[in-house]
Design a protein around this motif. Sequence first.
Motif, PDB file in Angstrom:
ATOM      1  N   ILE A  33       0.858  -1.184   0.000  1.00 41.76           N
ATOM      2  CA  ILE A  33       0.000   0.000   0.000  1.00 41.76           C
ATOM      3  C   ILE A  33       0.891   1.230   0.000  1.00 41.76           C
ATOM      4  O   ILE A  33       1.887   1.293   0.727  1.00 41.76           O
ATOM      5  N   ALA A  34       0.542   2.224  -0.816  1.00 41.42           N
ATOM      6  CA  ALA A  34       1.372   3.419  -0.944  1.00 41.42           C
ATOM      7  C   ALA A  34       0.525   4.678  -0.814  1.00 41.42           C
ATOM      8  O   ALA A  34      -0.710   4.631  -0.892  1.00 41.42           O
ATOM      9  N   ASP A  35       1.221   5.783  -0.623  1.00 38.62           N
ATOM     10  CA  ASP A  35       0.603   7.113  -0.578  1.00 38.62           C
ATOM     11  C   ASP A  35      -0.537   7.172   0.436  1.00 38.62           C
ATOM     12  O   ASP A  35      -1.628   7.661   0.152  1.00 38.62           O
ATOM     13  N   GLU A  36      -0.258   6.646   1.642  1.00 37.84           N
ATOM     14  CA  GLU A  36      -1.207   6.661   2.761  1.00 37.84           C
ATOM     15  C   GLU A  36      -2.563   6.053   2.397  1.00 37.84           C
ATOM     16  O   GLU A  36      -3.612   6.516   2.824  1.00 37.84           O
ATOM     17  N   GLY A  37      -2.512   5.018   1.585  1.00 37.95           N
ATOM     18  CA  GLY A  37      -3.732   4.310   1.224  1.00 37.95           C
ATOM     19  C   GLY A  37      -4.352   4.741  -0.082  1.00 37.95           C
ATOM     20  O   GLY A  37      -5.305   4.119  -0.551  1.00 37.95           O
ATOM     21  N   ALA A  38      -3.825   5.792  -0.700  1.00 41.10           N
ATOM     22  CA  ALA A  38      -4.393   6.244  -1.972  1.00 41.10           C
ATOM     23  C   ALA A  38      -4.094   5.263  -3.100  1.00 41.10           C
ATOM     24  O   ALA A  38      -4.849   5.175  -4.069  1.00 41.10           O
ATOM     25  N   LEU A  39      -2.992   4.510  -2.968  1.00 38.75           N
ATOM     26  CA  LEU A  39      -2.603   3.569  -4.020  1.00 38.75           C
ATOM     27  C   LEU A  39      -2.340   2.189  -3.437  1.00 38.75           C
ATOM     28  O   LEU A  39      -1.811   2.050  -2.329  1.00 38.75           O
ATOM     29  N   ILE A  68     -10.040   1.080   3.846  1.00 43.29           N
ATOM     30  CA  ILE A  68      -9.144   1.412   2.732  1.00 43.29           C
ATOM     31  C   ILE A  68      -8.229   0.231   2.435  1.00 43.29           C
ATOM     32  O   ILE A  68      -8.053  -0.171   1.278  1.00 43.29           O
ATOM     33  N   LEU A  69      -7.653  -0.333   3.492  1.00 43.14           N
ATOM     34  CA  LEU A  69      -6.782  -1.494   3.310  1.00 43.14           C
ATOM     35  C   LEU A  69      -7.567  -2.660   2.711  1.00 43.14           C
ATOM     36  O   LEU A  69      -7.066  -3.381   1.840  1.00 43.14           O
ATOM     37  N   SER A  70      -8.802  -2.840   3.157  1.00 41.53           N
ATOM     38  CA  SER A  70      -9.629  -3.937   2.647  1.00 41.53           C
ATOM     39  C   SER A  70      -9.942  -3.752   1.166  1.00 41.53           C
ATOM     40  O   SER A  70     -10.016  -4.730   0.413  1.00 41.53           O
ATOM     41  N   PHE A  71     -10.150  -2.503   0.749  1.00 43.91           N
ATOM     42  CA  PHE A  71     -10.402  -2.235  -0.672  1.00 43.91           C
ATOM     43  C   PHE A  71      -9.239  -2.731  -1.519  1.00 43.91           C
ATOM     44  O   PHE A  71      -9.419  -3.484  -2.477  1.00 43.91           O
ATOM     45  N   HIS A  72      -8.034  -2.316  -1.156  1.00 40.37           N
ATOM     46  CA  HIS A  72      -6.869  -2.736  -1.935  1.00 40.37           C
ATOM     47  C   HIS A  72      -6.645  -4.245  -1.810  1.00 40.37           C
ATOM     48  O   HIS A  72      -6.290  -4.911  -2.792  1.00 40.37           O
ATOM     49  N   GLY A  73      -6.864  -4.788  -0.606  1.00 43.84           N
ATOM     50  CA  GLY A  73      -6.696  -6.224  -0.416  1.00 43.84           C
ATOM     51  C   GLY A  73      -7.632  -7.026  -1.304  1.00 43.84           C
ATOM     52  O   GLY A  73      -7.253  -8.071  -1.848  1.00 43.84           O
ATOM     53  N   ALA A 111       0.250  -3.739 -11.240  1.00 40.10           N
ATOM     54  CA  ALA A 111      -1.152  -3.336 -11.132  1.00 40.10           C
ATOM     55  C   ALA A 111      -1.263  -2.219 -10.105  1.00 40.10           C
ATOM     56  O   ALA A 111      -0.625  -2.264  -9.049  1.00 40.10           O
ATOM     57  N   VAL A 112      -2.073  -1.228 -10.431  1.00 40.98           N
ATOM     58  CA  VAL A 112      -2.241  -0.069  -9.557  1.00 40.98           C
ATOM     59  C   VAL A 112      -3.719   0.091  -9.243  1.00 40.98           C
ATOM     60  O   VAL A 112      -4.544   0.245 -10.148  1.00 40.98           O
ATOM     61  N   SER A 113      -4.069   0.010  -7.964  1.00 45.26           N
ATOM     62  CA  SER A 113      -5.438   0.313  -7.540  1.00 45.26           C
ATOM     63  C   SER A 113      -5.430   1.681  -6.873  1.00 45.26           C
ATOM     64  O   SER A 113      -4.544   1.989  -6.078  1.00 45.26           O
ATOM     65  N   SER A 114      -6.409   2.497  -7.225  1.00 45.42           N
ATOM     66  CA  SER A 114      -6.419   3.888  -6.763  1.00 45.42           C
ATOM     67  C   SER A 114      -7.702   4.192  -6.011  1.00 45.42           C
ATOM     68  O   SER A 114      -8.794   3.812  -6.443  1.00 45.42           O
ATOM     69  N   LEU A 115      -7.561   4.878  -4.881  1.00 46.28           N
ATOM     70  CA  LEU A 115      -8.698   5.344  -4.091  1.00 46.28           C
ATOM     71  C   LEU A 115      -8.485   6.829  -3.833  1.00 46.28           C
ATOM     72  O   LEU A 115      -7.685   7.224  -2.989  1.00 46.28           O
ATOM     73  N   ASP A 116      -9.191   7.650  -4.590  1.00 45.83           N
ATOM     74  CA  ASP A 116      -9.003   9.106  -4.539  1.00 45.83           C
ATOM     75  C   ASP A 116     -10.160   9.746  -3.776  1.00 45.83           C
ATOM     76  O   ASP A 116     -11.313   9.677  -4.204  1.00 45.83           O
ATOM     77  N   PHE A 159     -16.355  12.310  -1.928  1.00 49.18           N
ATOM     78  CA  PHE A 159     -16.678  10.895  -2.023  1.00 49.18           C
ATOM     79  C   PHE A 159     -15.591  10.161  -2.810  1.00 49.18           C
ATOM     80  O   PHE A 159     -15.004  10.713  -3.743  1.00 49.18           O
ATOM     81  N   PRO A 160     -15.329   8.905  -2.446  1.00 50.20           N
ATOM     82  CA  PRO A 160     -14.207   8.193  -3.074  1.00 50.20           C
ATOM     83  C   PRO A 160     -14.434   7.903  -4.551  1.00 50.20           C
ATOM     84  O   PRO A 160     -15.537   7.565  -4.978  1.00 50.20           O
ATOM     85  N   SER A 161     -13.356   8.048  -5.300  1.00 45.60           N
ATOM     86  CA  SER A 161     -13.327   7.663  -6.709  1.00 45.60           C
ATOM     87  C   SER A 161     -12.293   6.554  -6.840  1.00 45.60           C
ATOM     88  O   SER A 161     -11.158   6.703  -6.381  1.00 45.60           O
ATOM     89  N   ILE A 162     -12.682   5.432  -7.431  1.00 44.20           N
ATOM     90  CA  ILE A 162     -11.785   4.279  -7.486  1.00 44.20           C
ATOM     91  C   ILE A 162     -11.471   3.918  -8.931  1.00 44.20           C
ATOM     92  O   ILE A 162     -12.268   4.150  -9.837  1.00 44.20           O
ATOM     93  N   SER A 163     -10.279   3.351  -9.122  1.00 48.15           N
ATOM     94  CA  SER A 163      -9.883   2.897 -10.456  1.00 48.15           C
ATOM     95  C   SER A 163      -8.770   1.872 -10.317  1.00 48.15           C
ATOM     96  O   SER A 163      -8.124   1.771  -9.270  1.00 48.15           O
ATOM     97  N   THR A 164      -8.570   1.106 -11.371  1.00 52.19           N
ATOM     98  CA  THR A 164      -7.469   0.143 -11.414  1.00 52.19           C
ATOM     99  C   THR A 164      -6.806   0.213 -12.783  1.00 52.19           C
ATOM    100  O   THR A 164      -7.461   0.492 -13.791  1.00 52.19           O
ATOM    101  N   GLU A 165      -5.511  -0.006 -12.797  1.00 52.75           N
ATOM    102  CA  GLU A 165      -4.745  -0.054 -14.041  1.00 52.75           C
ATOM    103  C   GLU A 165      -3.834  -1.273 -13.996  1.00 52.75           C
ATOM    104  O   GLU A 165      -3.272  -1.597 -12.948  1.00 52.75           O
TER     105      GLU A 165
END
Length: 751
Positions: A486-492, A555-560, A583-588, A593-599
């Motif tokens: 997990i990076a950027d305090e949970g943003a990535l 937040i951790l569960s989202f990325h997990g 792979a990059v998962s993003s929680l902005d 409100f959160p905006s999510i995406s994956t690359e």
Amino acid sequence: MLHSNSLQPYAGELSVEIQSAIQEISQYFEIPNPKVLILDKRRIVVPVTYKVSLPNMGAVDGINIGEEEPMLIQLSLNKYPHTAPFILSDRKDFPRAWLSHLYFTTDDEPARLCLVRNSPHEWFATIKMRDFLDVGGQWLYKAATGQLDEDGAEFDPTRLEGNISSKHIYRYDLINEVVSENQRFVSDLPAALFVGGQLLKAGDIYAYQTNAAVPFIAFEIVHNAIVRLSKEEDQDHGANPVFTFVFWDPDSAIDDLYLTSRPKNYGQLKMFFSLRGIDLHQALLKFEGLGAITRLGLPIIFAIKRPRKVIGYKGNYEFINFLIISPTGGIGALDDSDEIWLQSHIEPFSKNIASYLSARKQTPATLYIGAGSLGSKLILHDARSGNLEIGICDDGKMLPHNLTRHELFADQLGQNKAQALADIIRQFYSADNTAKIAAIKSSAIYLDSEFQHYQRIVDTTASVQVMNFLLSKQLPANIRYYKAEIADEGALGLFYAEGYDRNPRMDDLVNLACFYATKNEKLRTWRMNDAQREVTSLNVGLGCSSTTSVMADDILSFHGGIFSRILSKAVTQDSADMSGIVAVSSLDETKGFPSISTEYIEVSAFEVLNCKAGSGWEVRLTSGIKEILLNNCKQYAPKETGGVLIGIANYKTKTIHVFDIISEPQGSHGTCSGFVRGTLGLPAEIDAIKKVTGDVIGYIGEWHTHPMNLKRLSARDEETIAELVELNRTVPIPTCALIVTPDELLVYVQE
């Protein structure tokens, strides 16, 4: 004879909802003044008559269904419309034994139609009363025309209803195997003995579980073990050991009639067994004499051989579960009026069920390195999907502050995390072999022979030490190394997977993610934030602290969850063509409100070059750079050309990763005998790369061509390298010179 003849009219008040329901029933059946009768203190019924369209020759197989069928519409006085109405037969001679889709009721209760396999209450919440009544008519039509069994090749099991005390958990195939093979406990009794337990929560019995058959030859050993456990009153085992008694027809006769009469008391249960050739009371006395009745609760299963496979599993036997509460005086003190309970039955959670419900077929043996907050989530996701070949490596203990995000709970505080998670998984799969659920309570750097047991390594430690260790290991050819962080305090969330034959390698991918900050805005934000961020230390005790992230569990569960899905899909990659993955998962949440995406970035194999000077250094070029360099050599020939290498060096692994090149900076000049690299604007260009990558990626060496195919350093090259070595040691970085010939790349590295 009709049940309604003995029911009294209801004279009390009715809710608006029930009045409306009765009006709808009246309109549907064209009854001007419908009767409302008392079924019991909680329920009323409305007598109606269904008109049934029969075949010309009457009902199929001579089943006693008439053109007019008297029925009762049952309504709950207190719960309607939140509980569904039911349709009952008003006839006492309704042919329930020949019809499926009826509930298992007692002799004095009206036959109750089962209109839907799932919850009738959820179903009724989505339909109108008229639709409900229509389905009742369809049920009667299907009964008369032999179409009730939509699964014609399978036998529809009994619907249990009323007086259900608890659940009985067992594998159907386990009981079916013993009964099908007539594996009797003693030769003169069509019965088998199984060992199991009363499952306890807070001291109360919430279910019974049957685990394994006990042959007569092993009975004494099992019995003594149960007696020994029973005496340990101060121990909390989570279960009381019990025996389960399974009976079947002594002649293995096929029974194609549906159960219609549910025993309410011990006398009726004895009659139920007697009709099937078994003296239940004498059988239980015999078991009691052997010492097999150790608890007051006696779970009994009767296996009925059906003419076809029973819906829900692969066997032909249907199982009916009873529970006798034996008096303290034993079996001999049982009275015919003593109440008998039904038990609903359910399969135990198993690998097959988990795999089916998770829609996951492939679950390769996986070694998880790190059982912290992120690791615990991935481990349990994998375990809940049916993977019973899991190794968990972690030498840490569960501490109070871990409760914020860890999958373990307060009752595991102080325990080794790997061991606690392994114990939980074993508890999930009490009916399966869990010998390959392993806890390794040591640091990952001591792993060695353990690797041969797995096809996947998943590293969630965020530890450079662990990554360097795994890079140094000669892993088995069939194993693939994954890493999640997990990076950027949970943003990535960042997830990496090595490619075929460990190329690209994990350090290629981790450093490449930093380089991609030059192209990707989310990664750029992370790297620039990371360069300015101070590490957060959490005080966990006097004189000690723990480096940790400030981040919510969700937040951790989202990325997990994203990482777990990638793991499940990655196993489908063809091994020979297997590329690496970043792979990059993003929680902005910067805009509310959160905006999510994956690359997902597929990474081709790197070009690997070894130092020609024997320094032991290795240079790894991202895919495509070799072709660019060879083309430059060809394009500028016979003149030399060159530039600088962009990447990063790791002194621990003696590796240089090259992700880009800069060709002929301003002021560069090439001739047929040499190349002078210019510097105009170069520092600013490199500083820009360093800035957006968080000071990770930058200048890492020089390259130039030898178009005349000189496959070594020239005298001038050696002089330049000597000058650069002294300069680079002040940074410090190794000095790397890459020579490009028309058909080959030659690398020279000095520290």
